[in-house]
Design a protein around this motif. Structure first.
Motif, PDB file in Angstrom:
ATOM      1  N   ARG A 199       0.736  -1.289  -0.016  1.00  0.00           N
ATOM      2  CA  ARG A 199      -0.030  -0.088   0.136  1.00  0.00           C
ATOM      3  C   ARG A 199       1.016   1.247  -0.142  1.00  0.00           C
ATOM      4  NH1 ARG A 199      -5.267  -1.762   1.420  1.00  0.00           N
ATOM      5  NH2 ARG A 199      -5.171  -3.803   0.794  1.00  0.00           N
ATOM      6  N   PRO A 200       0.291   2.617  -0.618  1.00  0.00           N
ATOM      7  CA  PRO A 200       1.334   3.626  -0.821  1.00  0.00           C
ATOM      8  C   PRO A 200       0.899   4.686   0.620  1.00  0.00           C
ATOM      9  CG  PRO A 200      -0.752   3.997  -1.937  1.00  0.00           C
ATOM     10  CD  PRO A 200      -0.638   2.471  -1.590  1.00  0.00           C
ATOM     11  N   TYR A 201       0.708   3.973   1.743  1.00  0.00           N
ATOM     12  CA  TYR A 201       0.315   4.551   2.862  1.00  0.00           C
ATOM     13  C   TYR A 201       0.570   4.018   4.103  1.00  0.00           C
ATOM     14  CZ  TYR A 201      -4.062   2.257   2.157  1.00  0.00           C
ATOM     15  OH  TYR A 201      -5.043   1.236   1.867  1.00  0.00           O
ATOM     16  N   ALA A 202       0.546   4.689   5.268  1.00  0.00           N
ATOM     17  CA  ALA A 202       0.608   4.193   6.361  1.00  0.00           C
ATOM     18  C   ALA A 202      -0.662   4.254   7.355  1.00  0.00           C
ATOM     19  CB  ALA A 202       1.758   4.907   7.439  1.00  0.00           C
ATOM     20  N   LEU A 203      -0.943   3.506   8.354  1.00  0.00           N
ATOM     21  CA  LEU A 203      -1.999   3.769   8.940  1.00  0.00           C
ATOM     22  C   LEU A 203      -1.743   3.713  10.562  1.00  0.00           C
ATOM     23  CD1 LEU A 203      -5.190   3.295   9.300  1.00  0.00           C
ATOM     24  CD2 LEU A 203      -5.049   0.697   9.127  1.00  0.00           C
ATOM     25  N   VAL A 204      -2.412   4.918  10.979  1.00  0.00           N
ATOM     26  CA  VAL A 204      -2.233   4.825  12.615  1.00  0.00           C
ATOM     27  C   VAL A 204      -3.672   4.655  13.132  1.00  0.00           C
ATOM     28  CG1 VAL A 204      -1.788   6.433  14.339  1.00  0.00           C
ATOM     29  CG2 VAL A 204      -0.109   6.217  12.396  1.00  0.00           C
ATOM     30  N   LEU A 205      -3.631   3.604  13.941  1.00  0.00           N
ATOM     31  CA  LEU A 205      -5.183   3.750  14.548  1.00  0.00           C
ATOM     32  C   LEU A 205      -4.947   4.081  16.264  1.00  0.00           C
ATOM     33  CD1 LEU A 205      -5.904   0.037  13.894  1.00  0.00           C
ATOM     34  CD2 LEU A 205      -6.617   1.987  12.693  1.00  0.00           C
ATOM     35  N   VAL A 206      -5.986   4.989  16.519  1.00  0.00           N
ATOM     36  CA  VAL A 206      -6.204   5.502  17.805  1.00  0.00           C
ATOM     37  C   VAL A 206      -7.520   5.327  18.507  1.00  0.00           C
ATOM     38  CG1 VAL A 206      -5.824   7.533  19.276  1.00  0.00           C
ATOM     39  CG2 VAL A 206      -4.383   7.449  17.198  1.00  0.00           C
ATOM     40  N   ARG A 207      -7.777   4.563  19.491  1.00  0.00           N
ATOM     41  CA  ARG A 207      -8.799   4.540  20.086  1.00  0.00           C
ATOM     42  C   ARG A 207      -9.201   5.646  21.101  1.00  0.00           C
ATOM     43  NH1 ARG A 207      -8.748  -0.312  22.032  1.00  0.00           N
ATOM     44  NH2 ARG A 207     -10.259  -1.426  20.551  1.00  0.00           N
ATOM     45  N   VAL A 208     -10.269   6.160  21.112  1.00  0.00           N
ATOM     46  CA  VAL A 208     -10.459   7.649  21.741  1.00  0.00           C
ATOM     47  C   VAL A 208     -12.030   7.524  22.532  1.00  0.00           C
ATOM     48  CG1 VAL A 208      -9.620   9.019  20.209  1.00  0.00           C
ATOM     49  CG2 VAL A 208     -12.056   8.623  19.983  1.00  0.00           C
ATOM     50  N   PRO A 209     -12.308   8.235  23.836  1.00  0.00           N
ATOM     51  CA  PRO A 209     -13.492   8.097  24.360  1.00  0.00           C
ATOM     52  C   PRO A 209     -14.358   8.909  23.405  1.00  0.00           C
ATOM     53  CG  PRO A 209     -11.748   9.299  25.793  1.00  0.00           C
ATOM     54  CD  PRO A 209     -11.055   8.876  24.362  1.00  0.00           C
ATOM     55  N   SER A 210     -15.794   8.766  23.788  1.00  0.00           N
ATOM     56  CA  SER A 210     -16.770   9.259  22.848  1.00  0.00           C
ATOM     57  C   SER A 210     -16.887  10.817  22.747  1.00  0.00           C
ATOM     58  CB  SER A 210     -18.114   8.785  23.211  1.00  0.00           C
ATOM     59  OG  SER A 210     -18.305   9.069  24.452  1.00  0.00           O
ATOM     60  N   ASP A 211     -16.180  11.350  23.726  1.00  0.00           N
ATOM     61  CA  ASP A 211     -16.230  13.023  23.479  1.00  0.00           C
ATOM     62  C   ASP A 211     -15.048  13.593  22.991  1.00  0.00           C
ATOM     63  OD1 ASP A 211     -14.618  12.040  25.615  1.00  0.00           O
ATOM     64  OD2 ASP A 211     -15.392  14.015  26.798  1.00  0.00           O
ATOM     65  N   VAL A 212     -14.030  12.837  22.305  1.00  0.00           N
ATOM     66  CA  VAL A 212     -12.970  13.310  21.894  1.00  0.00           C
ATOM     67  C   VAL A 212     -12.757  13.480  20.220  1.00  0.00           C
ATOM     68  CG1 VAL A 212     -10.392  12.916  21.692  1.00  0.00           C
ATOM     69  CG2 VAL A 212     -11.760  12.790  24.044  1.00  0.00           C
ATOM     70  N   LYS A 233      -8.754  17.299  20.867  1.00  0.00           N
ATOM     71  CA  LYS A 233      -9.739  18.136  21.913  1.00  0.00           C
ATOM     72  C   LYS A 233     -11.082  17.467  22.254  1.00  0.00           C
ATOM     73  CE  LYS A 233     -12.129  21.173  19.090  1.00  0.00           C
ATOM     74  NZ  LYS A 233     -13.733  21.140  19.753  1.00  0.00           N
ATOM     75  N   ARG A 234     -11.380  17.884  23.383  1.00  0.00           N
ATOM     76  CA  ARG A 234     -12.867  17.371  23.711  1.00  0.00           C
ATOM     77  C   ARG A 234     -13.782  17.989  23.055  1.00  0.00           C
ATOM     78  NH1 ARG A 234     -12.497  13.580  27.343  1.00  0.00           N
ATOM     79  NH2 ARG A 234     -10.578  13.645  28.708  1.00  0.00           N
ATOM     80  N   ASN A 235     -15.141  17.603  22.694  1.00  0.00           N
ATOM     81  CA  ASN A 235     -16.185  17.992  21.959  1.00  0.00           C
ATOM     82  C   ASN A 235     -16.752  19.240  22.728  1.00  0.00           C
ATOM     83  OD1 ASN A 235     -15.856  15.981  20.274  1.00  0.00           O
ATOM     84  ND2 ASN A 235     -17.574  14.751  21.056  1.00  0.00           N
ATOM     85  N   ASN A 236     -16.710  19.234  24.161  1.00  0.00           N
ATOM     86  CA  ASN A 236     -17.283  20.450  24.770  1.00  0.00           C
ATOM     87  C   ASN A 236     -16.292  21.457  25.218  1.00  0.00           C
ATOM     88  OD1 ASN A 236     -15.627  19.229  26.651  1.00  0.00           O
ATOM     89  ND2 ASN A 236     -17.303  18.480  28.128  1.00  0.00           N
ATOM     90  N   SER A 237     -15.339  21.425  24.596  1.00  0.00           N
ATOM     91  CA  SER A 237     -14.098  22.717  24.523  1.00  0.00           C
ATOM     92  C   SER A 237     -14.662  23.654  24.091  1.00  0.00           C
ATOM     93  CB  SER A 237     -12.838  22.003  24.019  1.00  0.00           C
ATOM     94  OG  SER A 237     -11.918  23.153  23.963  1.00  0.00           O
ATOM     95  N   SER A 238     -14.400  24.879  24.826  1.00  0.00           N
ATOM     96  CA  SER A 238     -14.850  26.339  24.459  1.00  0.00           C
ATOM     97  C   SER A 238     -13.893  26.725  23.207  1.00  0.00           C
ATOM     98  CB  SER A 238     -14.846  27.113  25.490  1.00  0.00           C
ATOM     99  OG  SER A 238     -13.511  27.291  26.262  1.00  0.00           O
ATOM    100  N   SER A 239     -12.830  26.094  23.264  1.00  0.00           N
ATOM    101  CA  SER A 239     -11.856  26.454  22.182  1.00  0.00           C
ATOM    102  C   SER A 239     -11.830  25.680  21.069  1.00  0.00           C
ATOM    103  CB  SER A 239     -10.385  26.566  22.910  1.00  0.00           C
ATOM    104  OG  SER A 239      -9.498  26.673  21.654  1.00  0.00           O
ATOM    105  N   ASP A 240     -11.599  26.271  19.774  1.00  0.00           N
ATOM    106  CA  ASP A 240     -11.636  25.418  18.525  1.00  0.00           C
ATOM    107  C   ASP A 240     -10.196  24.878  18.455  1.00  0.00           C
ATOM    108  OD1 ASP A 240     -13.970  26.132  17.827  1.00  0.00           O
ATOM    109  OD2 ASP A 240     -13.532  27.828  16.968  1.00  0.00           O
ATOM    110  N   LEU A 241      -9.311  25.076  19.191  1.00  0.00           N
ATOM    111  CA  LEU A 241      -7.834  24.591  18.768  1.00  0.00           C
ATOM    112  C   LEU A 241      -7.621  23.146  19.475  1.00  0.00           C
ATOM    113  CD1 LEU A 241      -6.017  27.692  20.394  1.00  0.00           C
ATOM    114  CD2 LEU A 241      -6.130  26.997  17.942  1.00  0.00           C
ATOM    115  N   TYR A 242      -6.960  22.512  18.837  1.00  0.00           N
ATOM    116  CA  TYR A 242      -6.436  21.024  18.893  1.00  0.00           C
ATOM    117  C   TYR A 242      -5.071  21.138  19.714  1.00  0.00           C
ATOM    118  CZ  TYR A 242     -10.526  19.256  16.321  1.00  0.00           C
ATOM    119  OH  TYR A 242     -11.763  18.961  15.815  1.00  0.00           O
ATOM    120  N   ASP A 243      -5.022  20.278  20.573  1.00  0.00           N
ATOM    121  CA  ASP A 243      -3.452  19.956  21.107  1.00  0.00           C
ATOM    122  C   ASP A 243      -2.610  18.851  20.516  1.00  0.00           C
ATOM    123  OD1 ASP A 243      -3.856  22.454  22.744  1.00  0.00           O
ATOM    124  OD2 ASP A 243      -5.195  21.337  24.193  1.00  0.00           O
ATOM    125  N   SER A 244      -1.367  19.164  20.544  1.00  0.00           N
ATOM    126  CA  SER A 244      -0.695  18.150  19.893  1.00  0.00           C
ATOM    127  C   SER A 244      -0.607  17.098  20.994  1.00  0.00           C
ATOM    128  CB  SER A 244       0.780  18.592  19.800  1.00  0.00           C
ATOM    129  OG  SER A 244       1.536  17.552  19.443  1.00  0.00           O
TER     130      SER A 244
END
Length: 705
Positions: A291-304, A351-362
């Motif tokens: 395949r010409p791509y890599a795959l990263v899998l991340v499990r998250v809580p429902s609010d992330v 980021k969490r869905n209920n965050s007041s900020s639109d910013l995502y953190d590394s």
């Protein structure tokens, strides 16, 4: 040669070939989907080997410690008091801290020291980059209000010593600024932090990273990060490795080789309760087999929510990632496709869905080393959550984010599959984010069961073709779903543009025959009217209006069927110069409801020598597909002798009434009415009946001047 999309030939978009329905090749629609990775994902999810990094002291992070830690961090009065301090000496600072800490818990005392340092001590970037380290003693750091990591650790220990809090300065290795520049494992220690003792338990303390960070411009950005106040050892080990293993505070210690292989996990990774499934506890990821791509899998809580990017040499690569969320498994599937060889850096943000900020953190960083490019490299269009939430699929172009128009190609075509309850909307913008008016056409092809999205740049350059979507039942606005980059070269002159169309235009199966490829009707300076020609199925009838300043011009339009060409002829006669709107309405002949708007053109009248009015027409003129050949001018001259030439199919009788008198019946041979009349003083009416015994119906009316 022709229009191209990445390495694929882009079919049939030359000037004049704008009938997208005729060039939708079934072979395009049946091409396989590159992202058939269900088996691979299932295997990765089935791995039962969780990472076992445990804190040595299982009682260290008890509920009481967690609560006291958070209460100290949240104590606004502590912060406001500390921020007012202006000590003149290190001893005066020690006395102030000792006095303020009197009667407070050990955790609060540590927070007071931690907060003063992070609020007042700036990272010494000059010393760090020149390697000419200034005095890093507690006294030197206090006087300069600057220090590197050793200085932060030294002043922290000194202040702890002044109030009898057990504390050690620890040296080791970190995955901080410049870590990616290392070739292999570091040869010497490069960082310092602290270990403290609280209620007979040992904890880590990292005031350097808690104070802020270095940005891409090598400048220090002060930003309090309370995560580094008593962080968990099993989390810190992902980026902090003490030289002395005992200060790892882990049940089983980690060696340098393991440390270098581990992914770089940031505080948001732990704060958001993320779980990296693939790659498994590794800091690098490889392309999937074949395949010409890599795959990263991340499990998250429902609010992330997660987003990601791929960078090479610090530059973000466009079209290099696709992020898909599987709501059933709560898994983000993150695909990354390299554009060239080299060390590519993957960053996942959250980021969490209920965050007041639109910013995502590394949250986490991975490395993808590409020594040899895959045979068939791909790229991804930009997608938003709406694309996946509404189950959209790009049918064409596949495996690319870029559409290249050259060799006189006039427009790009994107095909999107959607569920039946979804509708799409389009927008074309240039590199300055200015919208190209009438630069797109979006409609659903019922025969192919697919949305056809056409985008026509108005000049050479870089453009963004954006497709928005929503459920038909949703009364809200369309939201962004997917977008492609269009690189336009050698755009034909004049460029094509699209009239405004409504969904009924395509539902009724209409096709524009004239004007071709233009949002505007053609106006000749010596003309009194202009025309549109539209092809429809046999069971459709049309009507029309011409508007000036949003007001319809009375008797300024005529919709009739050209029986020779089998096309609807829509005629428009303006009253003045200026910009006009030409609106075409339609419905099925059998439909008892009113006609609805189908398409709108512009008309710029630059010169008007002889305004005119069309005759009034009445039902069933359009439903029976009648046509006036002459006279088209609806105002006749009193006493003039004029020819009458009309097409009136399948009538059993056609008669003419001048003023109040009926003329002798003559001149009608199905379907043509051909005769001469003398105009009276008031009006000329043409009547028709379609059944024996039925009443005559007035279908055409001329007035007299």
């Amino acid at each position: 040669m022709g229009c191209t999309q990445s390495a694929a030939v882009y079919p049939g978009n030359r000037q004049g070939d704008d009938d997208d329905d005729n060039i939708i090749d079934d072979s395009i629609l049946t091409q396989s989907n590159t992202f058939s990775n269900d088996d691979i994902i299932a295997k990765l999810l089935d791995i039962k080997n969780p990472i076992n990094i445990q804190v040595a002291d299982s009682q260290a992070f008890n509920q009481s410690l967690i609560q006291q830690r958070q209460q100290a961090i949240d104590n606004a009065s502590y912060r406001s008091t500390i921020e007012t301090w202006t000590p003149n000496s290190l001893q005066q600072l020690s006395d102030m801290i000792k006095s303020f800490c009197n009667g407070k818990s050990i955790i609060d005392q540590h927070w007071i020291i931690f907060y003063w340092i992070t609020f007042n001590i700036e990272y010494d970037t000059v010393s760090y980059f020149t390697k000419d380290y200034k005095d890093q003693s507690a006294e030197g750091v206090f006087q300069n209000k600057k220090g590197v990591c050793a200085g932060y650790a030294n002043i922290y220990k000194h202040l702890c010593d002044q109030i009898q809090l057990p504390c050690e300065a620890v040296v080791g290795y970190s995955k901080g600024y410049g870590f990616e520049d290392h070739e292999g494992a570091p040869t010497g220690t490069d960082h310092a932090w602290n270990v403290v003792e609280i209620y007979h338990h040992q904890y880590l303390m990292e005031s350097t990273w808690g104070a802020g960070h270095l940005n891409d411009k090598k400048a220090f950005e002060r930003k309090l990060d309370s995560y580094y106040f008593l962080p968990r050892p099993n989390e810190m080990i992902y980026h902090h490795l003490p030289e002395d293993k005992k200060w790892q505070l882990l049940e089983t210690s980690i060696d340098m080789d393991e440390f270098m292989q581990m992914p770089k996990l940031r505080p948001p990774y732990f704060n958001l309760n993320l779980e990296l499934i693939n790659p498994y506890n590794r800091g690098h990821v490889d392309l999937l087999p074949d395949r010409p791509y890599a795959l990263v899998l991340v499990r998250v809580p429902s609010d992330v929510q997660l987003i990601a990017d791929l960078k090479l040499n610090g530059v973000k690569l466009e079209g290099a990632q696709r992020i898909m969320f599987d709501s059933k498994k709560q898994i983000y599937c993150c695909y990354f496709a390299p554009a060239t060889t080299g060390e590519n850096k993957i960053t996942v943000y959250g980021k969490r869905n209920n965050s007041s900020s639109d910013l995502y953190d590394s949250a986490l960083e991975l490395v993808m080393n590409i020594n040899q490019m895959p045979t068939n490299p791909i790229s991804f269009p930009r997608t938003w959550d709406t694309f996946f939430d509404l189950n959209l699929e790009v049918a064409w172009p596949k495996n690319t984010n870029s559409i290249k128009l050259n060799n006189a190609c006039s427009h790009a075509r994107i095909l999107i599959r959607t569920p039946t309850d979804v509708e799409l909307f389009g927008r074309l913008k240039d590199a300055n984010q200015q919208e190209i008016i009438n630069g797109n056409r979006i409609y659903w092809n019922k025969e192919k069961d697919i949305w056809v999205c056409s985008f026509a740049p108005d000049r050479n350059g870089i453009f963004e073709a954006a497709i928005l979507a929503k459920k038909k039942s949703d009364s809200g606005n369309f939201t962004s779903a997917v977008s492609f980059t269009i690189e336009a070269k050698q755009i034909p002159i004049p460029n094509i543009s699209y009239p405004n169309t409504w969904s009924s235009f395509y539902d009724l199966g209409l096709k524009i025959q004239a004007p071709k490829n233009s949002t505007n009707a053609i106006w000749n300076d010596d003309a009194s009217y202009t025309e549109l020609l539209i092809q429809t199925p046999d069971d459709v009838q049309l009507s029309c209006d011409i508007k000036y300043n949003s007001a319809a011009i009375k008797h300024g339009s005529l919709a009739q069927f050209n029986n020779d060409k089998k096309l609807w002829q829509l005629l428009f006669a303006p009253e003045c110069t200026g910009l006009h709107e030409l609106v075409v309405y339609g419905k099925r002949i059998s439909d008892t409801a009113s006609a609805t708007a189908l398409v709108k053109f512009g008309l710029n009248v630059t010169n008007l020598q002889r305004p005119m009015k069309f005759p009034a027409v009445f039902s069933p003129f359009q439903s029976k597909k009648c046509q006036i050949n002459t006279p088209l001018d609806g105002i006749l001259k009193n006493g003039s002798v004029i020819p009458i030439s009309c097409v009136i199919p399948d009538a059993v009788g056609v008669d003419i009434k001048v003023d109040s008198e009926w003329l002798p019946t003559e001149g009608y041979t199905n379907p043509n009415l051909e005769r001469q009349i003398t105009v009276g003083a008031k009006e000329v009416l043409i009547f028709v009946k379609y059944d024996q015994g039925a009443n005559y119906l007035n279908i055409i009316k001329y007035t007299v001047e």
